[in-house]
Each structure stands twice: as structure tokens, then as C-alpha cells.
Design a protein around this motif. Structure first.
Motif, short mmCIF file in Angstrom:
data_model
loop_
_atom_site.label_atom_id
_atom_site.label_comp_id
_atom_site.label_asym_id
_atom_site.label_seq_id
_atom_site.Cartn_x
_atom_site.Cartn_y
_atom_site.Cartn_z
N TYR A 64 96.33 63.07 2.50
CA TYR A 64 96.45 61.95 1.92
C TYR A 64 94.86 61.79 2.93
CZ TYR A 64 99.71 59.87 5.50
OH TYR A 64 100.05 60.26 6.50
N MET A 65 94.29 60.61 2.39
CA MET A 65 93.03 60.43 2.69
C MET A 65 92.47 60.60 4.26
SD MET A 65 92.94 57.04 1.91
CE MET A 65 92.65 55.77 3.29
N TYR A 66 92.04 60.95 4.97
CA TYR A 66 91.32 61.47 6.05
C TYR A 66 92.16 63.03 6.45
CZ TYR A 66 89.20 57.57 5.68
OH TYR A 66 88.03 56.20 5.51
N LYS A 123 88.55 61.60 -8.15
CA LYS A 123 88.69 60.29 -7.19
C LYS A 123 88.82 60.84 -5.56
CE LYS A 123 89.12 56.27 -10.21
NZ LYS A 123 89.04 54.66 -10.18
N ARG A 124 89.95 62.27 -6.01
CA ARG A 124 90.72 62.48 -4.35
C ARG A 124 88.84 63.93 -4.12
NH1 ARG A 124 95.82 65.08 -5.43
NH2 ARG A 124 95.83 64.56 -7.81
N ASP A 125 88.92 63.78 -4.73
CA ASP A 125 88.25 64.72 -3.75
C ASP A 125 86.89 64.92 -4.53
OD1 ASP A 125 89.19 67.36 -4.99
OD2 ASP A 125 88.84 67.60 -7.55
N THR A 126 86.20 63.48 -4.69
CA THR A 126 84.63 62.24 -4.34
C THR A 126 85.15 61.93 -2.98
OG1 THR A 126 84.40 62.41 -7.09
CG2 THR A 126 83.65 60.59 -5.74
N PHE A 127 86.30 61.48 -2.93
CA PHE A 127 86.37 61.10 -1.64
C PHE A 127 86.80 61.84 -0.07
CE2 PHE A 127 89.61 60.49 2.64
CZ PHE A 127 89.68 58.90 2.40
N LYS A 128 87.35 63.30 -0.59
CA LYS A 128 87.28 64.42 0.64
C LYS A 128 86.02 64.78 0.13
CE LYS A 128 91.31 65.02 1.37
NZ LYS A 128 92.80 64.86 3.02
N LYS A 129 84.86 65.46 -0.85
CA LYS A 129 83.17 65.45 -0.34
C LYS A 129 83.45 64.73 0.58
CE LYS A 129 79.68 66.87 -3.69
NZ LYS A 129 79.31 66.71 -4.78
N ALA A 130 83.19 63.24 0.78
CA ALA A 130 81.43 62.58 0.85
C ALA A 130 82.32 62.08 2.38
CB ALA A 130 82.57 60.74 -0.25
N ASN A 131 84.14 62.52 2.52
CA ASN A 131 84.31 62.58 4.04
C ASN A 131 84.10 63.25 5.27
OD1 ASN A 131 86.04 61.39 6.48
ND2 ASN A 131 87.16 63.14 6.33
N GLU A 132 83.16 65.32 4.66
CA GLU A 132 82.41 65.87 5.10
C GLU A 132 81.43 66.15 4.76
OE1 GLU A 132 85.34 69.34 2.83
OE2 GLU A 132 86.79 68.54 3.84
N SER A 133 80.58 65.35 4.27
CA SER A 133 78.86 65.76 4.27
C SER A 133 78.71 64.44 5.18
CB SER A 133 78.64 64.34 2.54
OG SER A 133 77.41 64.39 2.88
N LYS A 142 68.75 49.42 4.07
CA LYS A 142 69.40 50.84 5.04
C LYS A 142 70.21 52.21 4.94
CE LYS A 142 69.98 46.88 8.29
NZ LYS A 142 70.66 45.99 8.87
N ARG A 143 69.63 53.12 5.90
CA ARG A 143 69.80 53.78 5.64
C ARG A 143 71.64 54.34 6.44
NH1 ARG A 143 68.30 59.27 8.34
NH2 ARG A 143 68.17 60.91 7.07
N ARG A 144 72.38 54.96 5.46
CA ARG A 144 73.91 54.54 5.95
C ARG A 144 74.70 55.55 5.67
NH1 ARG A 144 76.37 49.96 6.11
NH2 ARG A 144 78.21 51.38 7.60
N ARG A 145 74.94 57.02 7.06
CA ARG A 145 75.81 57.87 6.32
C ARG A 145 76.99 57.59 5.37
NH1 ARG A 145 74.66 62.52 8.42
NH2 ARG A 145 74.94 62.07 11.36
N ILE A 146 77.15 58.39 4.56
CA ILE A 146 78.08 58.53 3.02
C ILE A 146 79.05 58.38 3.06
CG2 ILE A 146 77.44 60.80 2.22
CD1 ILE A 146 77.67 60.15 -0.57
N ARG A 147 79.62 58.92 4.83
CA ARG A 147 81.23 59.12 5.12
C ARG A 147 81.75 57.76 5.90
NH1 ARG A 147 78.71 63.67 8.85
NH2 ARG A 147 79.23 63.09 10.50
N THR A 148 80.75 56.67 6.16
CA THR A 148 81.11 55.29 6.08
C THR A 148 82.88 55.48 6.35
OG1 THR A 148 79.42 54.59 6.77
CG2 THR A 148 81.34 52.74 6.74
N HIS A 149 83.45 54.95 6.89
CA HIS A 149 85.10 54.42 6.90
C HIS A 149 85.48 52.76 6.76
CE1 HIS A 149 86.65 58.79 8.87
NE2 HIS A 149 85.38 58.88 7.33
N ASN A 150 84.76 52.30 7.30
CA ASN A 150 84.89 51.00 7.96
C ASN A 150 83.51 50.48 7.69
OD1 ASN A 150 87.33 51.57 9.26
ND2 ASN A 150 86.15 52.75 10.72
#
Length: 497
Positions: A64-66, A123-133, A142-150
Motif C-alpha cells: 500500500y501507498m509507498y 488508480k493504484r497503478d497510476t500512483f505506483k508509476k508516478a512514484n517510480e518516475s 514551475k517544473r516539479r517532480r511528478i512523484r511529489t509526495h507532500n
């Protein structure tokens, strides 16, 4: 009970309304205290199982999550809490070690995995893909990381909350003002687990359709607060209106209320499960019992604090967890007897009156042998309290991780710096900016020297050193036009810890 390799235990999770299971896979006795390694099992049920029901059960893998898919294992105290039910003993599923330490929980890991798997897979797959990108996205130019958590609108301001959708794995959000489409965003995002809101200007807030687990709300001006079913911690800031209506699942039966200083008088939390209070200066146990009579968990952190009617803790017949830190004002005769708190399975008291500490150890010695998680540390004499009321480093005295004598040196450094700052403020005709900078440098260098002899300053200690300095800098009146941010920069530049 003392855990043995192969033992299987079950515990009831009230939020889940299910039993969950774990196995003790091995006992690690290589350290000062033996530790049991427990492994969560992929099982839950409405009633306690027979041993044969678990013979073919596999371990729980969590993602789950991260979390990357992994076994859920941790080292815990070898004493098994009395709320755990022994099922039997089977050959351990594995013999792996782990460097993760924790405590016996109530099956939260199984519940979290269950909630995660209820979210649609796409939705879970999109979450996981972004977290590893390593991909970047555009957010408010502004240019920001797609895997932003906070995210925090103090860091990156935005107008429309729906723009946050560019961050598919965002899980923590802080806003310091109201934003357009804020609730539309929160209601549609199952991954926002922590939300902090300040200066909202509303009289009613409705979080019932969100998936938030931890919510911090500025209560100023609020008449009604509606909470979602999965919320497990509500933290209050600002001015709490007396009799503000809180609408929570089963009147707060599964929730932790986190507040500061005083007992909030609220409507709707009559069955509150847990109360955590920080910055306590004076508190009457009768006031807590009057508002929240069905507590199972009570945690009190003093500033230090004085407790009135400590003996009235016996009113909480369902109490399972009691922890205090820097709490005084009670005597040995007021310590509740074990027979009055029959369901207690954790009792931690840190920095308390010396005679009361002795009485707790004596009364609960037998219960400790029966599995009570008992920790009584830093008993204090009356003269110690008198000397340390204004000492921000009082918790260092007696801490086994801090070298002997350092607490006294830290206290001396604080008092010396504070006294010098008061003198400078009283005579502002001196070169105030230069002199205050010198004080900050000397203060910081002093802690550098302490840490060089034996490293002891880590995250918690670093925060306490900074907070003590910040308290000193706040003595400087605004009209003297001293840039406090620049002084904090000096601290950051000079510190070596």
C-alpha cells in the motif's frame, strides 16, 4: 506471556471489526533485551481461528501507498500484550531477520492493505508509476517532480486545488488559506492521507467523502466539523469554540484526538477512543473524565505539567494505554492500583515524581511479568523540578543516549545565552546586530564541541537545540529591527551536527 518462536497470536482491530493474525518467527537475544520478530499473516476473520485454520496461511505482503511489495516484519518486545490471544504454535514460516523495530499493534497493517486494495486498480497503478518516475510536470509555471509526495501552499502557491492532480502520488497536503475546488479535489483523491488546513474562514467543514487518515484543523470560528469514517487522528489548532459539534463515526470510538494545553469541550465525541495532550501546564483528570469517559488510551506530555486528581484515572475502567512525560503534581498514594485498571497493557511514564515512580514499579511488578509493557524512567526529586521548570533541555537529564553531564552543560549554555540576550535588549545602543550574531555563534559552537566528544545530536536533539535558540531570539522586540532569519542562517552555517 513471553513470545516463543512459532507462536501464533490474534488481535482484534476495532476499526476493521476483524481479528488479524501474526506469527513469532524467531527470538533475537543478541542485544541488551531479547526481541521477538513477528510476521503479519495474510488472514483476517470475524472470530478467533483454530490452530488448524492457520496451518496453510501465507505471510502478508504489503504494497500500500509507498511500500514496495514486501513481507511485513518487525522486532518487538518479547513480552506479549494481554490484548493478544494465543492460538498455538506452528513451525515458523521463515527464519529471516529484519532491521525494522516497532511495537505490537492492533492489525493496522492488514487493515491498511485491505483499504488499499479497495481502490480501483487503475488508480493504484497510476500512483505506483508516478512514484517510480523521474518525470517532471508543470505546476503553476514551475517544473516539479511528478512523484511529489507532500505539498504546502507556503512552498508553492496555487489558486485552484484541482491543479494538484498533476501529482498522482501526493499523499500529504497543507493549506494556509481556502482554495477553489478544495473539497472537489479531496473527495476525488483516495491517496490524500494527511491534510492540514489553517485560516479557512468557514463555520462548517465537511470531510465525510474524503479518504483522510490524519486531519489537522484550525478550529477558529468552526461550529460544525464532519469527519470521514476512515479518519484515525484529529488534531486541533486555533481557538476551539465550546460545544462545537463534531460528527464522527460512532462518536469517536476509533479515533485519536490530539490537542494542546486544555481539554476541549466538544459535542459528538462521547465515545472517544484516545486522547493525546501536549504542552500541558495544569490539568484536572476529572475534566478529561467528564468529557471523554470511555478512553482506552491517554497520553500526556507536560511543559512540564501539573496533574490534579491523578487518582481519578481509575474512572477509566477501559483504559489500555497510559503514557506520561514531564507530568508532576501527584503523590505515591494517588497511583492507581492494578486491579482498578485491569485492561491496561502499556504503562510508560517518563520524568515523574520520584516517590510515585517507586510506587508504580512496586505495584505493577507482577503485571509486568504477565505481559504489561512497563517503562518507568527518569524519576525526579522536587528540587530537580524547581531547578528545571524553564530548562528546555530537561528531558536530556537521565537519557541513556546522552552522555552524562551533557544535560547540565546544555542547560548552562541556554541560560548563559538567554541572560546575555536580555542584557543586550536592555541596552540597544550597543551594536545589537553584531552582538546577537556573536551570541548565536557562541551558542552553536558550544553544542558543536559537546557533540565532538561523543556524537549524540540526532534529529530530535537538533530540533530541541534550534527550538531553544528560537525561544531566545523571540525575546528581541520587533521595533529593534533585527533580522531573525539571518541569525537562524548563522546557526545553520556554524552547526556541525
Amino acid at each position: 506471556m513471553i513470545a516463543k518462536a512459532g507462536d501464533i497470536y490474534c488481535v482484534y482491530n476495532e476499526l476493521f471489526k476483524k481479528y488479524t493474525a501474526c506469527q513469532v518467527t524467531k527470538v533475537d537475544d543478541s542485544g541488551k533485551k531479547p526481541q521477538a520478530i513477528i510476521l503479519s499473516l495474510d488472514w483476517f476473520g470475524d472470530k478467533l481461528p483454530e490452530l488448524e485454520d492457520l496451518a496453510a496461511v501465507t505471510p502478508l505482503y504489503i504494497d500500500y501507498m509507498y511500500w514496495n511489495r514486501a513481507l511485513h516484519m518487525k522486532k518487538v518486545d518479547i513480552s506479549v500484550p494481554p490484548n493478544y490471544v494465543y492460538i498455538g504454535n506452528l513451525t515458523p514460516i521463515n527464519n529471516d531477520d529484519t532491521d525494522i523495530y516497532g511495537s505490537w499493534s492492533k492489525g493496522h497493517e492488514v487493515y491498511n492493505q485491505f483499504i488499499w486494495e479497495k481502490i480501483p486498480k487503475d488508480k493504484r497503478d497510476t500512483f505506483k508509476k508516478a512514484n517510480e518516475s523521474d518525470e517532471f510536470v508543470d505546476f503553476e509555471g514551475k517544473r516539479r517532480r511528478i512523484r511529489t509526495h507532500n505539498e504546502n501552499d507556503n512552498w508553492h502557491d496555487f489558486d485552484d486545488a484541482l491543479k494538484l492532480r498533476v501529482f498522482p502520488c501526493l499523499s500529504s497536503l497543507t493549506v494556509t488559506r481556502w482554495h477553489k475546488n478544495l473539497f472537489e479535489y479531496l473527495n476525488s483523491n483516495p491517496f490524500i492521507r494527511e491534510f492540514i488546513i489553517e485560516n479557512h474562514g468557514k463555520s462548517k467543514l465537511d470531510f465525510s467523502r474524503t479518504s483522510i487518515h490524519r486531519l489537522t484543523v484550525d478550529m477558529t470560528g468552526l461550529d460544525e466539523l464532519i469527519l470521514n469514517e476512515d479518519l484515525n487522528m484529529l488534531s486541533l489548532t486555533g481557538q476551539v469554540k465550546e460545544s462545537c459539534k463534531i460528527r464522527a463515526r460512532d462518536a469517536g470510538k476509533y479515533m485519536i484526538l490530539n490537542c494542546e494545553g486544555m481539554v476541549p469541550k466538544l459535542e459528538g465525541l462521547e465515545d472517544l477512543n484516545a486522547l493525546h495532550m501536549t504542552a500541558v501546564t495544569e490539568l484536572d483528570i476529572d475534566d478529561i473524565a467528564g468529557e471523554y469517559p470511555k478512553l482506552k488510551e491517554l497520553r500526556l506530555w507536560g511543559k512540564p505539567g501539573k496533574i490534579i486528581n491523578f487518582g481519578k484515572l481509575t474512572k477509566f475502567s477501559e483504559l489500555e494505554v497510559l503514557t506520561t512525560m514531564d507530568i508532576f503534581g501527584f503523590t505515591a498514594s494517588e497511583v492507581p492500583r492494578p486491579e482498578d485498571l485491569k485492561k491496561l497493557y502499556r504503562l510508560w511514564m517518563d520524568s515523574l515524581p520520584e516517590e510515585a515512580a517507586k510506587e508504580v514499579k512496586k505495584l505493577y511488578k507482577k503485571r509486568k511479568g504477565e505481559g504489561l509493557d512497563l517503562r518507568i524512567t527518569k524519576p525526579r526529586k522536587e528540587e530537580w523540578l524547581a531547578q528545571n521548570l524553564d530548562n528546555p533541555f530537561r528531558s536530556w537529564d537521565g537519557d541513556e543516549n546522552i552522555p552524562q553531564g551533557i544535560a547540565k552543560k546544555a542547560s548552562t549554555m541556554y541560560r548563559k545565552t538567554r541572560s546575555a540576550m536580555v542584557k543586550l535588549i536592555a541596552d540597544p545602543d550597543t551594536d545589537l546586530i553584531k552582538e546577537t550574531e556573536t551570541l548565536v555563534r557562541e551558542y552553536t559552537v558550544g553544542f558543536n564541541k559537546m557533540d565532538k566528544r561523543k556524537n549524540f545530536i540526532y534529529t530530535a536533539e537538533r530540533d530541541e537545540i534550534f527550538q531553544a535558540l528560537d525561544e531566545i531570539l523571540n525575546l528581541i522586540p520587533d521595533e529593534l529591527s533585527v533580522n531573525k532569519d539571518e541569525l537562524i542562517n548563522v546557526f545553520d552555517e556554524v552547526k556541525e551536527f
